[in-house]
Design a protein around this motif. Structure first.
Motif, PDB file in Angstrom:
ATOM      1  N   GLU A 168       0.986  -0.982   0.216  1.00 28.12           N
ATOM      2  CA  GLU A 168       0.326  -0.396   0.055  1.00 28.12           C
ATOM      3  C   GLU A 168       0.609   1.047  -0.252  1.00 28.12           C
ATOM      4  OE1 GLU A 168      -3.073   2.607   0.813  1.00 28.12           O
ATOM      5  OE2 GLU A 168      -0.919   2.808   1.372  1.00 28.12           O
ATOM      6  N   LYS A 169       0.315   2.423  -0.615  1.00 32.21           N
ATOM      7  CA  LYS A 169       1.483   3.687  -1.066  1.00 32.21           C
ATOM      8  C   LYS A 169       1.188   4.667  -0.297  1.00 32.21           C
ATOM      9  CE  LYS A 169       4.459   1.284  -4.109  1.00 32.21           C
ATOM     10  NZ  LYS A 169       6.213   1.273  -3.891  1.00 32.21           N
ATOM     11  N   GLY A 170      -0.336   4.710  -0.111  1.00 32.83           N
ATOM     12  CA  GLY A 170      -0.576   5.447   0.241  1.00 32.83           C
ATOM     13  C   GLY A 170      -1.721   6.013  -0.600  1.00 32.83           C
ATOM     14  N   THR A 185       4.689  -7.571 -11.749  1.00 31.33           N
ATOM     15  CA  THR A 185       4.451  -6.348 -11.482  1.00 31.33           C
ATOM     16  C   THR A 185       2.999  -5.119 -11.696  1.00 31.33           C
ATOM     17  OG1 THR A 185       6.556  -4.461 -12.275  1.00 31.33           O
ATOM     18  CG2 THR A 185       6.863  -6.503 -10.075  1.00 31.33           C
ATOM     19  N   MET A 186       2.584  -5.130 -11.348  1.00 35.33           N
ATOM     20  CA  MET A 186       2.021  -3.995 -11.519  1.00 35.33           C
ATOM     21  C   MET A 186       1.333  -3.045 -10.728  1.00 35.33           C
ATOM     22  SD  MET A 186      -1.369  -5.393 -12.197  1.00 35.33           S
ATOM     23  CE  MET A 186      -1.735  -7.583 -12.931  1.00 35.33           C
ATOM     24  N   SER A 187       0.541  -1.657 -10.622  1.00 29.91           N
ATOM     25  CA  SER A 187       0.162  -1.286 -10.548  1.00 29.91           C
ATOM     26  C   SER A 187      -1.459  -0.666 -10.218  1.00 29.91           C
ATOM     27  CB  SER A 187       1.096   0.140  -9.745  1.00 29.91           C
ATOM     28  OG  SER A 187       0.703   1.211 -11.276  1.00 29.91           O
ATOM     29  N   ALA A 188      -2.048   0.123  -9.184  1.00 31.43           N
ATOM     30  CA  ALA A 188      -3.199  -0.146  -9.376  1.00 31.43           C
ATOM     31  C   ALA A 188      -4.387   1.085  -8.651  1.00 31.43           C
ATOM     32  CB  ALA A 188      -4.200  -1.663  -8.773  1.00 31.43           C
ATOM     33  N   ASP A 189      -4.474   1.735  -8.700  1.00 35.39           N
ATOM     34  CA  ASP A 189      -4.921   2.578  -8.427  1.00 35.39           C
ATOM     35  C   ASP A 189      -6.202   2.592  -5.841  1.00 35.39           C
ATOM     36  OD1 ASP A 189      -4.585   5.233  -9.632  1.00 35.39           O
ATOM     37  OD2 ASP A 189      -6.426   4.675 -10.773  1.00 35.39           O
ATOM     38  N   PHE A 310     -11.992  -3.389   7.633  1.00 35.76           N
ATOM     39  CA  PHE A 310     -11.957  -3.788   6.306  1.00 35.76           C
ATOM     40  C   PHE A 310     -11.207  -2.975   5.244  1.00 35.76           C
ATOM     41  CE2 PHE A 310     -16.323  -5.955   7.471  1.00 35.76           C
ATOM     42  CZ  PHE A 310     -15.236  -6.739   8.415  1.00 35.76           C
ATOM     43  N   ARG A 311     -11.286  -0.965   5.576  1.00 39.07           N
ATOM     44  CA  ARG A 311     -10.293  -1.349   4.489  1.00 39.07           C
ATOM     45  C   ARG A 311      -8.704  -0.486   5.060  1.00 39.07           C
ATOM     46  NH1 ARG A 311     -10.526   6.001   3.335  1.00 39.07           N
ATOM     47  NH2 ARG A 311      -8.758   5.501   1.472  1.00 39.07           N
ATOM     48  N   HIS A 312      -8.041  -0.996   4.453  1.00 41.44           N
ATOM     49  CA  HIS A 312      -6.420  -0.434   4.668  1.00 41.44           C
ATOM     50  C   HIS A 312      -5.919   0.726   3.409  1.00 41.44           C
ATOM     51  CE1 HIS A 312      -6.192  -2.762   8.294  1.00 41.44           C
ATOM     52  NE2 HIS A 312      -7.127  -3.023   7.895  1.00 41.44           N
ATOM     53  N   GLY A 313      -5.901   1.900   3.664  1.00 38.85           N
ATOM     54  CA  GLY A 313      -5.909   2.576   2.523  1.00 38.85           C
ATOM     55  C   GLY A 313      -6.097   2.597   1.231  1.00 38.85           C
ATOM     56  N   HIS A 314      -5.254   2.240   0.310  1.00 37.08           N
ATOM     57  CA  HIS A 314      -5.941   1.368  -0.890  1.00 37.08           C
ATOM     58  C   HIS A 314      -6.203   0.308  -1.338  1.00 37.08           C
ATOM     59  CE1 HIS A 314      -5.707   6.422  -2.873  1.00 37.08           C
ATOM     60  NE2 HIS A 314      -5.174   5.756  -1.949  1.00 37.08           N
TER      61      HIS A 314
END
Ligand SMILES: Cc1cc2nc3c(=O)[nH]c(=O)nc-3n(C[C@H](O)[C@H](O)[C@H](O)COP(=O)(O)OP(=O)(O)OC[C@H]3O[C@@H](n4cnc5c(N)ncnc54)[C@H](O)[C@@H]3O)c2cc1C
Lengths: 545, 65
Positions: A168-170, A185-189, A310-314
């Motif tokens: 999780e990158k913030g 690898t990939m990234s996601a919003d 249940f929510r941890h940032g993104h």
């Protein structure tokens, strides 16, 4: 599993439905980025993907497997999830294939102590429950995902894609994925973690999962047989064929029967699972002359637990990854579908910049409320079924004994309280209840109950967006506040001669205006339309108040 | 606080007490335990009122030493 029986061709759960295929994301230097990645193509991940794709939010679903659930697992699906599936465009195949049941029988020792009829309330499109194998449930979801794909909706299922790290990158999420062609690898919003009770993502992020383990084991067997047992739920406490323990028999489509046998704590799981040990147990239960074949056997220890948040940032957790219950009361998949029902519209508004990020905090508030209700109910059922002390067994047996002779004791007997959706009482998204004399069941926070509308049904006309439901009241075609609109649905109590609509939505009132959320929950209600009040409620319901 | 009756309310208390013991006559410990549990459930249902039942549960608890 060697117990699996071939009944002409391959079982659906042995057939790869979304086999691995290489994607451009795997090319060196691809630096793939996606708005939403869903990990897990179980019932919950698939439902989330369909919901988002229907709203044109691009989704990629990653699963290390490429098939539906191995063996049946969940078999019992309640009305509310079926209504959610209708909104997702795949309620019909489920209900057409499913087995509808209403009658249950309770046995104690050698005798039947009572039976009950769920007597489902009239005026609903969907039955109180259907029984359907989880593999069919997932198959129909996969088919719906492919249908959306053919219609050009942005949904992609990637089998053979195992997520091995998540950060999780913030402002988003970085992940790496293992495939038969090696890692990429990939990234996601946003990442929605629907990776099941053992959630590797939860572990990768070092998050908690606390609760109770029930020190008991259950043998779960699906058998194929041509038996003329009726389509009923039979539950035994302390039967002669499983002394001191419980048992369940329940019908599924295709002549498949679910059998649950409680085994106790100190057993050798691998031994108990062997057909030479399972078959005599089943014969003792079904009788020597009943011919059956084993489709699937497994042994489970049940737990009731949830994540603290249940929510941890993104990263958003849903389904079994976020909470786990014992199956008495059929709440696992049922409540998981209510998670994604709650989450997807909120995520869409936040992604579109129409609602603040804090709207997602209400996913936690509302679904933790739901999870706690489910955990409470399943824990109580499990405590009744498997008494943990001598005195709890004495009371349990007393209730069962009395239930044979006295009606009053039957509601005390708890072989599973069947899943009903929770009302989000006290949610920060709830607006005013301005409908004097309005029914409690449609108060703000409640899921809309269905009602007949001529020869159609109300729920088929609700959902996917904010709506203003006007019953014998004047409302404009649409009301908008900062880019979020609620469109009118005007009906009259005269549209439903049975009176169900009026009883469920008017009560003692003669007119009503309801502001409804995209997940078919009530946000606020009034007797008449007032533009300022509706706009204020719309702001509240979208976390902008 | 609900209205749990704690003043004497049983006519002919000695007779009732004798009935209670007589009902257990000849029962094993396990049968007596089961009997008591059934009796509690029957009486609880008769009372029905959750407030009174809660007050009765509290009243039955041993006082803290
Ligand atoms: C015996 C039994 C009976 C039950 N009966 C009922 C019932 O009657 N009604 C009901 O509602 N519920 C019931 N349940 C519960 C129900 O089966 C679960 O709640 C449901 O399967 C949860 O769905 P899910 O999508 O959250 O997780 P799962 O179905 O567990 O799916 C998780 C998915 O994530 C994938 N995955 C995991 N790790 C990774 C990774 N690292 N990378 C990529 N993919 C990954 C897995 O391959 C899997 O496909 C029952 C459960 C059991 C065991």
């Amino acid at each position: 599993m060697d117990q699996t029986v071939e009944t002409g061709g391959r079982k659906i759960f042995e057939t790869p439905l979304y086999p691995y295929g290489r994607t451009p994301d795997q090319e060196p230097g691809a630096n793939a980025h996606h708005p939403v990645v869903i990990v897990g193509a179980g019932p919950i991940g698939l439902a989330a993907a369909i919901d988002l794709a229907q709203m044109d939010v691009p989704v990629v679903v990653l699963d290390d497997n490429d098939k539906v659930s191995w063996g049946s697992r969940a078999i019992c699906f309640a009305k509310r999830p079926l209504e959610i599936l209708d909104r997702l465009g795949c309620g019909d195949p489920m209900v057409d294939k499913g087995v509808v049941w209403n009658v249950g029988k309770v046995f104690f020792d050698e005798r039947q102590v009572y039976d009950f009829n769920l007597l489902p309330e009239k005026g609903h499109k969907r039955p109180a429950f259907i029984n359907l194998q989880q593999y069919y449930f997932e198959q129909y979801l996969v088919e719906r995902a492919f249908e959306l794909q053919r219609q050009g909706k942005p949904i992609e299922l990637r089998g053979g894609n195992k997520v091995v790290s998540v950060t999780e990158k913030g402002d988003g999420v970085a992940l790496s994925v293992d495939t038969p062609d090696g890692p990429y690898t990939m990234s996601a919003d946003w990442l929605i973690a629907c990776d099941g009770a053992g959630s590797p993502i939860r572990a990768m992020m070092g998050l908690d999962f606390v609760g109770r383990v029930f020190e008991d084991n259950f043998l779960i067997a699906d058998v194929v047989m041509d038996a003329d047992f009726p389509t009923e739920r039979w539950f035994w406490f302390d039967p002669p064929f499983n002394r001191g323990q419980s048992a369940l028999l329940h019908k599924q489509p295709d002549g498949v029967w679910r059998i649950d046998l409680q085994l106790g704590w100190n057993i050798d799981k691998d031994e108990e699972k062997k057909p030479e040990n399972v078959i005599p147990r089943l014969k003792a239960m079904l009788g020597d002359d009943v011919k059956f074949e084993l489709e699937w056997v497994s042994i489970y220890t049940f737990q009731c637990r949830r994540m603290e948040k249940f929510r941890h940032g993104h990263v958003l957790f849903a389904g079994d990854a976020a909470h786990q219950v014992s199956p008495f009361g059929a709440r696992g998949a049922n409540s998981g579908l209510q998670d994604t029902d709650n989450l997807c519209w909120k995520l869409k508004l936040v992604m579109d910049g129409l609602a603040p990020d804090s709207l997602l905090e209400t996913y936690d508030v509302e679904r933790i409320h739901g999870a706690d209700e489910n955990i409470l109910n399943s824990s109580r059922s499990t405590d009744f079924i498997t008494p943990k002390s001598e005195i709890s067994r004495i009371f349990r047996d007393a209730a069962l004994d009395l239930s044979e002779r006295f009606d009053f004791a039957r509601p005390l007997v708890n072989s599973g309280r069947l899943s009903v959706p929770c009302v989000y009482d006290g949610s920060p998204l709830n607006g005013p209840d301005g409908l004097a004399g309005g029914p409690a069941r449609t108060r703000p926070g409640a899921p809309c109950p269905d009602a007949p509308l001529g020869d159609a049904y109300l729920l088929d006309r609700l959902g996917d967006e904010f709506q203003l439901l006007a019953i014998d009241a004047d409302v404009p075609d649409s009301v908008e506040d900062c880019g979020i609109a609620a469109s009118a649905l005007r009906i009259s109590s005269a549209d439903d001669p049975t009176g169900d609509l009026a009883a469920r939505y008017l009560g003692d009132a003669t007119s009503a205006v309801y502001l409804l959320r995209p997940d078919q929950h009530v946000a606020a209600r009034w007797t008449d339309y007032d533009e300022a009040a509706v706009k204020a409620a719309l702001r509240t319901a979208t976390g902008r108040a | 606080m609900a209205d749990l009756k704690t003043a004497p309310n049983i006519a002919a208390p000695d007779d009732f007490y004798a009935d209670l013991l007589a009902a257990h006559e000849g029962l094993t410990k396990a049968e007596s335990d089961a009997f008591n549990a059934r009796l509690i459930l029957i009486l609880s249902n008769h009372v029905g009122d959750r407030e009174i039942l809660r007050a009765a549960l509290a009243a039955a608890a041993a006082p803290k030493k």
